[in-house]
Design a protein around this motif. Structure first.
Motif, mmCIF file in Angstrom:
data_model
loop_
_atom_site.group_PDB
_atom_site.id
_atom_site.type_symbol
_atom_site.label_atom_id
_atom_site.label_comp_id
_atom_site.label_asym_id
_atom_site.label_seq_id
_atom_site.Cartn_x
_atom_site.Cartn_y
_atom_site.Cartn_z
ATOM 1 N N GLU A 186 -16.285 -2.127 -73.049
ATOM 2 C CA GLU A 186 -16.444 -1.586 -71.621
ATOM 3 C C GLU A 186 -16.260 -2.579 -70.853
ATOM 4 O OE1 GLU A 186 -18.722 -0.056 -68.579
ATOM 5 O OE2 GLU A 186 -19.761 -1.053 -70.060
ATOM 6 N N TYR A 187 -17.075 -3.680 -70.602
ATOM 7 C CA TYR A 187 -17.263 -4.531 -69.434
ATOM 8 C C TYR A 187 -15.573 -5.180 -69.318
ATOM 9 C CZ TYR A 187 -21.994 -4.205 -68.394
ATOM 10 O OH TYR A 187 -23.225 -3.735 -67.720
ATOM 11 N N CYS A 188 -15.022 -5.341 -70.206
ATOM 12 C CA CYS A 188 -13.629 -6.121 -70.019
ATOM 13 C C CYS A 188 -12.758 -4.997 -69.412
ATOM 14 C CB CYS A 188 -13.123 -6.383 -71.484
ATOM 15 S SG CYS A 188 -14.009 -7.775 -72.389
ATOM 16 N N ALA A 212 -20.213 -2.208 -75.943
ATOM 17 C CA ALA A 212 -20.176 -2.382 -74.407
ATOM 18 C C ALA A 212 -19.589 -3.384 -74.022
ATOM 19 C CB ALA A 212 -21.654 -2.331 -74.014
ATOM 20 N N PHE A 213 -19.373 -4.445 -74.880
ATOM 21 C CA PHE A 213 -18.564 -5.738 -74.292
ATOM 22 C C PHE A 213 -17.043 -5.382 -74.037
ATOM 23 C CE2 PHE A 213 -15.255 -8.835 -75.565
ATOM 24 C CZ PHE A 213 -15.472 -9.883 -74.565
ATOM 25 N N GLN A 226 -14.174 -2.593 -67.314
ATOM 26 C CA GLN A 226 -14.945 -2.083 -65.974
ATOM 27 C C GLN A 226 -14.769 -3.068 -64.861
ATOM 28 O OE1 GLN A 226 -18.273 -3.440 -65.230
ATOM 29 N NE2 GLN A 226 -18.290 -2.352 -63.264
ATOM 30 N N VAL A 227 -14.893 -4.417 -65.179
ATOM 31 C CA VAL A 227 -15.059 -5.364 -64.482
ATOM 32 C C VAL A 227 -13.534 -5.379 -63.628
ATOM 33 C CG1 VAL A 227 -15.226 -7.938 -63.949
ATOM 34 C CG2 VAL A 227 -16.990 -6.529 -65.239
ATOM 35 N N MET A 287 -18.180 3.041 -72.971
ATOM 36 C CA MET A 287 -19.510 3.262 -72.684
ATOM 37 C C MET A 287 -20.223 4.240 -73.357
ATOM 38 S SD MET A 287 -21.093 3.806 -68.883
ATOM 39 C CE MET A 287 -20.646 5.708 -69.022
ATOM 40 N N TRP A 317 -24.095 -3.055 -78.203
ATOM 41 C CA TRP A 317 -23.812 -4.302 -77.169
ATOM 42 C C TRP A 317 -22.280 -4.697 -77.674
ATOM 43 C CZ3 TRP A 317 -28.444 -7.997 -78.040
ATOM 44 C CH2 TRP A 317 -29.767 -7.548 -77.373
ATOM 45 N N SER A 326 -12.818 2.410 -69.765
ATOM 46 C CA SER A 326 -14.187 1.661 -69.905
ATOM 47 C C SER A 326 -15.289 2.759 -69.943
ATOM 48 C CB SER A 326 -14.497 0.787 -68.785
ATOM 49 O OG SER A 326 -14.850 1.774 -67.736
#
Length: 115
Positions: free
Chosen positions: A50-52, A47-48, A54-55, A21, A44, A17
């Motif tokens: 990255e969130y997929c 970053a989507f 990181q979460v 990022m 953005w 991630s």
């Protein structure tokens, strides 16, 4: 007793991630002539992904690490990924004071893992 995978999977997800990022936050610096709105939307989009990563890293990681430990780990990984990115992608070598500052941040993050 948690398995090795329970400890390692969040680290690998956080590492991946952080690659996304770092590209989202700093990759556009090589495209200075692109309009700002284009690089914002591109960032953005990156970053989507990255969130997929990181979460789930934090969700899975919280089974074996505390939230402060996850954050400390994320900071260390961010510095490692950024250092490589700065040199390899941006062509900006790290100076002694950058390395010294990063080492101090890593030392601070390490303290979070002391019990």
């Amino acid at each position: 007793m948690p398995t090795l995978g329970a400890y390692l999977t969040p680290v690998l997800l956080l590492l991946a991630s952080n690659v996304f990022m770092t590209f989202a936050w700093y990759g556009h610096l090589k495209f200075k002539t692109s309009p700002i709105w284009i690089v914002i939307f591109a960032s953005w989009g990156i970053a989507f992904f990255e969130y997929c990563l990181q979460v789930p890293a934090n969700r899975l990681g919280h089974a074996v690490y505390s939230a402060p430990q996850l954050k400390g780990m994320q900071e260390i990984l961010t510095l490692l990924v950024f250092a490589g990115f700065s040199v390899w992608y941006l062509g900006e070598p790290l100076k002694w004071n950058h390395v010294a500052g990063f080492v101090l941040i890593v030392a601070a993050a390490f303290l979070i893992f002391l019990e």
